[in-house]
Motif scaffolding. Structure first.
Motif, PDB file in Angstrom:
ATOM      1  N   LEU A 120      50.229 -29.456 -19.446  1.00  0.00           N
ATOM      2  CA  LEU A 120      49.583 -28.192 -19.804  1.00  0.00           C
ATOM      3  C   LEU A 120      48.375 -28.349 -20.867  1.00  0.00           C
ATOM      4  O   LEU A 120      47.464 -27.600 -20.851  1.00  0.00           O
ATOM      5  CB  LEU A 120      50.584 -27.501 -20.785  1.00  0.00           C
ATOM      6  N   GLY A 121      48.356 -29.559 -21.728  1.00  0.00           N
ATOM      7  CA  GLY A 121      47.113 -29.864 -22.439  1.00  0.00           C
ATOM      8  C   GLY A 121      45.963 -30.082 -21.418  1.00  0.00           C
ATOM      9  O   GLY A 121      44.782 -29.792 -21.761  1.00  0.00           O
ATOM     10  N   ILE A 122      46.134 -30.819 -20.538  1.00  0.00           N
ATOM     11  CA  ILE A 122      45.157 -31.330 -19.584  1.00  0.00           C
ATOM     12  C   ILE A 122      44.757 -30.032 -18.657  1.00  0.00           C
ATOM     13  O   ILE A 122      43.572 -29.782 -18.688  1.00  0.00           O
ATOM     14  CB  ILE A 122      45.790 -32.330 -18.407  1.00  0.00           C
ATOM     15  N   ALA A 123      45.485 -29.281 -18.318  1.00  0.00           N
ATOM     16  CA  ALA A 123      45.117 -27.881 -17.735  1.00  0.00           C
ATOM     17  C   ALA A 123      44.276 -27.206 -18.612  1.00  0.00           C
ATOM     18  O   ALA A 123      43.568 -26.459 -18.050  1.00  0.00           O
ATOM     19  CB  ALA A 123      46.327 -27.159 -17.233  1.00  0.00           C
ATOM     20  N   ALA A 124      44.996 -26.948 -19.961  1.00  0.00           N
ATOM     21  CA  ALA A 124      43.728 -26.115 -20.765  1.00  0.00           C
ATOM     22  C   ALA A 124      42.490 -26.683 -20.992  1.00  0.00           C
ATOM     23  O   ALA A 124      41.621 -25.893 -21.073  1.00  0.00           O
ATOM     24  CB  ALA A 124      44.624 -26.157 -22.288  1.00  0.00           C
ATOM     25  N   LEU A 125      42.451 -28.236 -21.182  1.00  0.00           N
ATOM     26  CA  LEU A 125      40.790 -28.767 -21.077  1.00  0.00           C
ATOM     27  C   LEU A 125      40.125 -28.474 -19.932  1.00  0.00           C
ATOM     28  O   LEU A 125      38.804 -28.095 -20.056  1.00  0.00           O
ATOM     29  CB  LEU A 125      41.171 -30.298 -21.260  1.00  0.00           C
ATOM     30  N   VAL A 126      40.773 -28.382 -18.687  1.00  0.00           N
ATOM     31  CA  VAL A 126      40.196 -27.875 -17.528  1.00  0.00           C
ATOM     32  C   VAL A 126      39.536 -26.658 -17.511  1.00  0.00           C
ATOM     33  O   VAL A 126      38.306 -26.292 -17.217  1.00  0.00           O
ATOM     34  CB  VAL A 126      40.956 -28.424 -16.121  1.00  0.00           C
ATOM     35  N   VAL A 127      40.476 -25.817 -17.828  1.00  0.00           N
ATOM     36  CA  VAL A 127      40.244 -24.329 -18.138  1.00  0.00           C
ATOM     37  C   VAL A 127      38.927 -24.203 -19.068  1.00  0.00           C
ATOM     38  O   VAL A 127      38.029 -23.390 -18.809  1.00  0.00           O
ATOM     39  CB  VAL A 127      41.361 -23.524 -18.463  1.00  0.00           C
ATOM     40  N   LEU A 128      38.981 -24.632 -20.299  1.00  0.00           N
ATOM     41  CA  LEU A 128      37.816 -24.441 -21.304  1.00  0.00           C
ATOM     42  C   LEU A 128      36.669 -25.002 -20.685  1.00  0.00           C
ATOM     43  O   LEU A 128      35.646 -24.643 -20.910  1.00  0.00           O
ATOM     44  CB  LEU A 128      38.479 -25.289 -22.529  1.00  0.00           C
ATOM     45  N   GLY A 129      36.636 -26.212 -20.163  1.00  0.00           N
ATOM     46  CA  GLY A 129      35.448 -26.756 -19.465  1.00  0.00           C
ATOM     47  C   GLY A 129      34.896 -25.834 -18.391  1.00  0.00           C
ATOM     48  O   GLY A 129      33.465 -25.680 -18.269  1.00  0.00           O
ATOM     49  N   ALA A 130      35.834 -25.237 -17.577  1.00  0.00           N
ATOM     50  CA  ALA A 130      35.402 -24.268 -16.375  1.00  0.00           C
ATOM     51  C   ALA A 130      34.858 -23.089 -17.097  1.00  0.00           C
ATOM     52  O   ALA A 130      33.702 -22.510 -16.720  1.00  0.00           O
ATOM     53  CB  ALA A 130      36.426 -23.896 -15.586  1.00  0.00           C
ATOM     54  N   VAL A 131      35.172 -22.560 -18.282  1.00  0.00           N
ATOM     55  CA  VAL A 131      34.762 -21.254 -19.094  1.00  0.00           C
ATOM     56  C   VAL A 131      33.512 -21.594 -19.754  1.00  0.00           C
ATOM     57  O   VAL A 131      32.530 -20.790 -19.243  1.00  0.00           O
ATOM     58  CB  VAL A 131      35.826 -20.912 -20.070  1.00  0.00           C
ATOM     59  N   SER A 132      33.339 -22.845 -20.152  1.00  0.00           N
ATOM     60  CA  SER A 132      32.024 -23.262 -20.675  1.00  0.00           C
ATOM     61  C   SER A 132      30.892 -23.184 -19.619  1.00  0.00           C
ATOM     62  O   SER A 132      29.807 -22.735 -19.748  1.00  0.00           O
ATOM     63  CB  SER A 132      32.202 -24.703 -21.264  1.00  0.00           C
TER      64      SER A 132
END
Length: 183
Positions: free
Chosen positions: A32-44
């Motif tokens: 879940l932590g890795i998925a959250a980082l990927v989503v935050l990067g995509a949003v940025s």
């Protein structure tokens, strides 16, 4: 055929049957932590891409308006209020919002106006409520204008990033007002 039964059999800790199947709680949290980082990067990345697209759109609108004004009024004196003629000729870019009362607004809700400039026999095109990041990108490298005014006035073209940053000094939600002057 012999049925498989676990009755009266002891399982050793390292046996195949005793091993845990699936993910543990710690592994699930890590996923879940890795998925959250990927989503935050995509949003940025998407936020930056949308901002860049808005800058390009605003540049295209300003250039299209300048071209339409020159084309529509070639060989004529520019009227005091230029926009009604542009709206009537359907020469306002489709990305700008045209109200039924003839007013035109940009994507940030700021008024877009065009009027004759009697001091130069040219015209001015005014864009209100332009966010700072879009404003700097719009002005960087701009040319083909007599002046561009915001917080400061630019008369040397193409516009440098430093001059664009000085001209686009408003950081609040009200945004920057840019006045493009052409002949």
């Amino acid at each position: 055929m012999e049925a498989f039964s676990l009755k009266n059999k002891t399982l050793r800790a390292d046996s195949q049957l005793a091993r845990q199947r699936g993910a543990s709680l710690l592994e699930g949290i890590a996923y879940l932590g890795i998925a959250a980082l990927v989503v935050l990067g995509a949003v940025s990345l998407l936020t930056g891409a949308f901002s860049s697209a808005k800058s390009n759109q605003a540049n295209e609108e300003v250039i299209a308006l300048r071209t339409a004004i020159r084309k529509l009024y070639i060989g004529q004196v520019y009227p005091t209020d230029i926009l009604p003629g542009l709206v009537a000729a359907n020469a306002v870019p489709g990305t700008l919002i045209k109200a039924s009362d003839g007013t035109v607004t940009n994507s940030w809700g700021g008024a877009v106006t065009a009027a004759a400039d009697s001091s130069s026999n040219g015209f001015t095109l005014v864009y209100h409520a332009v966010p700072q990041d879009v404003c700097v990108n719009m002005l960087s490298g701009a040319n083909g204008w007599v002046t561009i005014a915001g917080s400061t006035t630019i008369s040397t073209f193409p516009v440098t990033t430093a001059a664009a940053t000085d001209t686009c000094a408003v950081t609040t939600n009200a945004g920057n007002t840019l006045t493009f002057k052409a002949v």
